[in-house]
Design an enzyme around this catalytic site. Structure first.
Site, PDB file in Angstrom:
ATOM      1  N   LYS A  22       0.847  -1.206   0.000  1.00 40.86           N
ATOM      2  CA  LYS A  22       0.000   0.000   0.000  1.00 40.86           C
ATOM      3  C   LYS A  22       0.874   1.244   0.000  1.00 40.86           C
ATOM      4  O   LYS A  22       0.634   2.188  -0.753  1.00 40.86           O
ATOM      5  CB  LYS A  22      -0.911   0.002   1.237  1.00 40.86           C
ATOM      6  CG  LYS A  22      -2.153  -0.833   1.071  1.00 40.86           C
ATOM      7  CD  LYS A  22      -2.964  -1.023   2.347  1.00 40.86           C
ATOM      8  CE  LYS A  22      -3.248   0.200   3.146  1.00 40.86           C
ATOM      9  NZ  LYS A  22      -4.195  -0.090   4.266  1.00 40.86           N
ATOM     10  N   GLU A  46      -7.198  -1.668  14.966  1.00 39.00           N
ATOM     11  CA  GLU A  46      -8.351  -1.414  14.097  1.00 39.00           C
ATOM     12  C   GLU A  46      -9.628  -1.648  14.867  1.00 39.00           C
ATOM     13  O   GLU A  46      -9.855  -2.749  15.357  1.00 39.00           O
ATOM     14  CB  GLU A  46      -8.314  -2.337  12.871  1.00 39.00           C
ATOM     15  CG  GLU A  46      -7.862  -1.589  11.650  1.00 39.00           C
ATOM     16  CD  GLU A  46      -7.985  -2.347  10.342  1.00 39.00           C
ATOM     17  OE1 GLU A  46      -8.993  -3.019  10.106  1.00 39.00           O
ATOM     18  OE2 GLU A  46      -7.044  -2.228   9.555  1.00 39.00           O
ATOM     19  N   ASP A  75      -7.628   2.966   4.672  1.00 36.21           N
ATOM     20  CA  ASP A  75      -8.346   1.732   4.946  1.00 36.21           C
ATOM     21  C   ASP A  75      -9.110   1.344   3.694  1.00 36.21           C
ATOM     22  O   ASP A  75      -9.816   2.168   3.117  1.00 36.21           O
ATOM     23  CB  ASP A  75      -9.276   1.887   6.145  1.00 36.21           C
ATOM     24  CG  ASP A  75      -9.466   0.541   6.801  1.00 36.21           C
ATOM     25  OD1 ASP A  75      -8.473  -0.008   7.312  1.00 36.21           O
ATOM     26  OD2 ASP A  75     -10.587  -0.007   6.745  1.00 36.21           O
ATOM     27  N   GLY A 148      -2.400  -9.123  -2.391  1.00 35.96           N
ATOM     28  CA  GLY A 148      -3.795  -9.026  -1.946  1.00 35.96           C
ATOM     29  C   GLY A 148      -4.774  -9.565  -2.975  1.00 35.96           C
ATOM     30  O   GLY A 148      -4.572 -10.639  -3.557  1.00 35.96           O
ATOM     31  N   TYR A 149      -5.854  -8.795  -3.221  1.00 41.31           N
ATOM     32  CA  TYR A 149      -6.899  -9.236  -4.141  1.00 41.31           C
ATOM     33  C   TYR A 149      -6.584  -8.871  -5.592  1.00 41.31           C
ATOM     34  O   TYR A 149      -7.427  -9.053  -6.465  1.00 41.31           O
ATOM     35  CB  TYR A 149      -8.241  -8.621  -3.725  1.00 41.31           C
ATOM     36  CG  TYR A 149      -8.709  -9.055  -2.345  1.00 41.31           C
ATOM     37  CD1 TYR A 149      -9.125 -10.366  -2.112  1.00 41.31           C
ATOM     38  CD2 TYR A 149      -8.729  -8.168  -1.272  1.00 41.31           C
ATOM     39  CE1 TYR A 149      -9.550 -10.771  -0.858  1.00 41.31           C
ATOM     40  CE2 TYR A 149      -9.151  -8.558  -0.008  1.00 41.31           C
ATOM     41  CZ  TYR A 149      -9.558  -9.865   0.192  1.00 41.31           C
ATOM     42  OH  TYR A 149      -9.979 -10.278   1.426  1.00 41.31           O
ATOM     43  N   LYS A 168      -2.346   0.219 -13.123  1.00 41.22           N
ATOM     44  CA  LYS A 168      -3.173   0.150 -11.900  1.00 41.22           C
ATOM     45  C   LYS A 168      -3.126   1.460 -11.108  1.00 41.22           C
ATOM     46  O   LYS A 168      -4.153   1.973 -10.680  1.00 41.22           O
ATOM     47  CB  LYS A 168      -2.705  -1.011 -11.012  1.00 41.22           C
ATOM     48  CG  LYS A 168      -3.440  -1.050  -9.685  1.00 41.22           C
ATOM     49  CD  LYS A 168      -2.911  -2.059  -8.686  1.00 41.22           C
ATOM     50  CE  LYS A 168      -3.623  -1.884  -7.357  1.00 41.22           C
ATOM     51  NZ  LYS A 168      -3.035  -2.661  -6.270  1.00 41.22           N
ATOM     52  N   HIS A 173      -8.682   2.548  -6.876  1.00 42.12           N
ATOM     53  CA  HIS A 173      -9.407   3.148  -5.744  1.00 42.12           C
ATOM     54  C   HIS A 173      -8.447   4.042  -4.949  1.00 42.12           C
ATOM     55  O   HIS A 173      -8.783   5.139  -4.525  1.00 42.12           O
ATOM     56  CB  HIS A 173      -9.999   2.041  -4.860  1.00 42.12           C
ATOM     57  CG  HIS A 173      -9.014   0.985  -4.431  1.00 42.12           C
ATOM     58  ND1 HIS A 173      -8.172   0.347  -5.318  1.00 42.12           N
ATOM     59  CD2 HIS A 173      -8.711   0.474  -3.208  1.00 42.12           C
ATOM     60  CE1 HIS A 173      -7.410  -0.511  -4.665  1.00 42.12           C
ATOM     61  NE2 HIS A 173      -7.719  -0.453  -3.381  1.00 42.12           N
ATOM     62  N   ARG A 174      -7.221   3.570  -4.771  1.00 40.20           N
ATOM     63  CA  ARG A 174      -6.189   4.304  -4.012  1.00 40.20           C
ATOM     64  C   ARG A 174      -5.842   5.607  -4.734  1.00 40.20           C
ATOM     65  O   ARG A 174      -5.762   6.672  -4.127  1.00 40.20           O
ATOM     66  CB  ARG A 174      -4.967   3.385  -3.898  1.00 40.20           C
ATOM     67  CG  ARG A 174      -3.751   3.969  -3.191  1.00 40.20           C
ATOM     68  CD  ARG A 174      -2.773   2.872  -2.804  1.00 40.20           C
ATOM     69  NE  ARG A 174      -3.394   1.921  -1.896  1.00 40.20           N
ATOM     70  CZ  ARG A 174      -3.720   0.673  -2.235  1.00 40.20           C
ATOM     71  NH1 ARG A 174      -3.431   0.191  -3.420  1.00 40.20           N
ATOM     72  NH2 ARG A 174      -4.327  -0.116  -1.363  1.00 40.20           N
TER      73      ARG A 174
HETATM   74  P1  ITT Z   1      -2.888  -1.417   7.396  1.00 43.88           P
HETATM   75  O1  ITT Z   1      -1.794  -1.752   8.345  1.00 43.88           O
HETATM   76  O2  ITT Z   1      -2.606  -0.172   6.594  1.00 43.88           O
HETATM   77  O3  ITT Z   1      -4.269  -1.398   8.001  1.00 43.88           O
HETATM   78  P2  ITT Z   1      -3.923  -3.716   5.867  1.00 43.88           P
HETATM   79  O4  ITT Z   1      -3.237  -4.680   4.940  1.00 43.88           O
HETATM   80  O5  ITT Z   1      -4.603  -4.277   7.085  1.00 43.88           O
HETATM   81  O6  ITT Z   1      -2.849  -2.594   6.274  1.00 43.88           O
HETATM   82  P3  ITT Z   1      -6.471  -2.623   4.855  1.00 43.88           P
HETATM   83  O7  ITT Z   1      -7.213  -3.091   6.041  1.00 43.88           O
HETATM   84  O8  ITT Z   1      -6.622  -1.210   4.407  1.00 43.88           O
HETATM   85  O9  ITT Z   1      -4.894  -2.879   4.983  1.00 43.88           O
HETATM   86  O10 ITT Z   1      -6.768  -3.465   3.546  1.00 43.88           O
HETATM   87  C1  ITT Z   1      -7.568  -4.556   3.512  1.00 43.88           C
HETATM   88  C2  ITT Z   1      -7.034  -5.604   2.577  1.00 43.88           C
HETATM   89  O11 ITT Z   1      -7.530  -5.351   1.253  1.00 43.88           O
HETATM   90  C3  ITT Z   1      -5.507  -5.663   2.417  1.00 43.88           C
HETATM   91  O12 ITT Z   1      -4.890  -6.417   3.428  1.00 43.88           O
HETATM   92  C4  ITT Z   1      -5.367  -6.336   1.042  1.00 43.88           C
HETATM   93  O13 ITT Z   1      -5.467  -7.730   1.166  1.00 43.88           O
HETATM   94  C5  ITT Z   1      -6.591  -5.804   0.300  1.00 43.88           C
HETATM   95  N1  ITT Z   1      -6.253  -4.691  -0.589  1.00 43.88           N
HETATM   96  C6  ITT Z   1      -6.375  -3.361  -0.351  1.00 43.88           C
HETATM   97  N2  ITT Z   1      -5.992  -2.632  -1.423  1.00 43.88           N
HETATM   98  C7  ITT Z   1      -5.607  -3.530  -2.361  1.00 43.88           C
HETATM   99  C8  ITT Z   1      -5.089  -3.433  -3.669  1.00 43.88           C
HETATM  100  O14 ITT Z   1      -4.855  -2.268  -4.261  1.00 43.88           O
HETATM  101  N3  ITT Z   1      -4.799  -4.566  -4.317  1.00 43.88           N
HETATM  102  C9  ITT Z   1      -5.004  -5.765  -3.757  1.00 43.88           C
HETATM  103  N4  ITT Z   1      -5.485  -5.965  -2.532  1.00 43.88           N
HETATM  104  C10 ITT Z   1      -5.776  -4.853  -1.820  1.00 43.88           C
END
Ligand code: ITT
Length: 188
Positions: A22, A46, A75, A148-149, A168, A173-174
């Site tokens: 992120k 959280e 988030d 992630g996803y 990307k 969204h970011r």
């Molecule tokens: P923090 O310490 O910043 O909270 P986190 O990994 O727990 O880190 P979030 O709760 O914001 O982050 O994100 C939720 C999940 O969504 C994250 O762990 C990823 O698996 C997924 N995610 C978020 N943005 C993504 C992206 O751009 N591409 C792929 N997966 C993403």
């Protein structure tokens, strides 16, 4: 104003997160808007809430109390329509438990989803958040090797998953939430 950390590094504000992916994406995006981001790696508490904004604001307040520098947190949630918005605010936990394969197994026909990002900024004077989302669908199988996803999310109008897309960071969204943030940041 740039704040110095250590000898050589300087940044305009910090990004507090446990997730290096992120941070790396946010850094690239904000560089483009002329903001230099530093990484504040930490595990923030959280709260349980259905609102990403509440979770993000709670995290940014905590981060500011710890680092005492202007800071943003982000988030995110993946909201799958046919699953009533699941995993939503629980996206991080669900990724660690059932992962992408588990999500694919849950889905039958309807695959509409959206990725939501909330950026929350906190300093001495402000606590403010910016939300954006990107519509898309969930792929039928895992495609590509992103984090992630990324391997299962296909943005609207695209045929490729986030994991396979070169741009990307120009559509995510970011990107959309950080763009709103930087417009505010330069006006404040
Ligand atoms: P923090 O310490 O910043 O909270 P986190 O990994 O727990 O880190 P979030 O709760 O914001 O982050 O994100 C939720 C999940 O969504 C994250 O762990 C990823 O698996 C997924 N995610 C978020 N943005 C993504 C992206 O751009 N591409 C792929 N997966 C993403």
């Amino acid at each position: 104003m740039r704040v110095g950390v250590g000898m050589q590094q300087s940044f305009d504000l910090l990004f507090a997160s446990s997730n290096l992916h992120k941070f790396q994406e946010a850094k690239k995006i904000l560089e483009h808007f002329g903001i230099k981001l530093g990484f504040y790696k930490c595990n923030l508490e959280e709260i349980q809430s259905n609102s990403l904004k509440e979770i993000a604001n709670h995290k940014s307040k905590q981060a500011f109390q710890n680092c005492k520098k202007p800071v943003i947190v982000e988030d995110d949630g993946l909201f799958i329509e046919s699953l009533g918005g699941f995993p939503g605010p629980y996206s991080s936990y669900v990724f660690k438990t059932i992962g992408n394969k588990g999500i694919l197994n849950l889905l039958k026909q309807k695959r509409k989803a959206k990725f939501v990002s909330v950026i929350s900024f906190c300093d001495k004077r402000n606590i403010i958040s910016f939300e954006s989302y990107l519509d898309g669908t969930i792929s039928k199988k895992i495609i590509g090797k992103g984090w992630g996803y990324d391997p299962i999310f296909i943005p609207f109008k695209s045929k490729l998953t986030f994991a396979k897309l070169k741009d990307k960071n120009e559509i995510s969204h970011r990107y959309k939430a950080l763009k709103k943030f930087s417009n505010w940041y330069f006006d404040k």
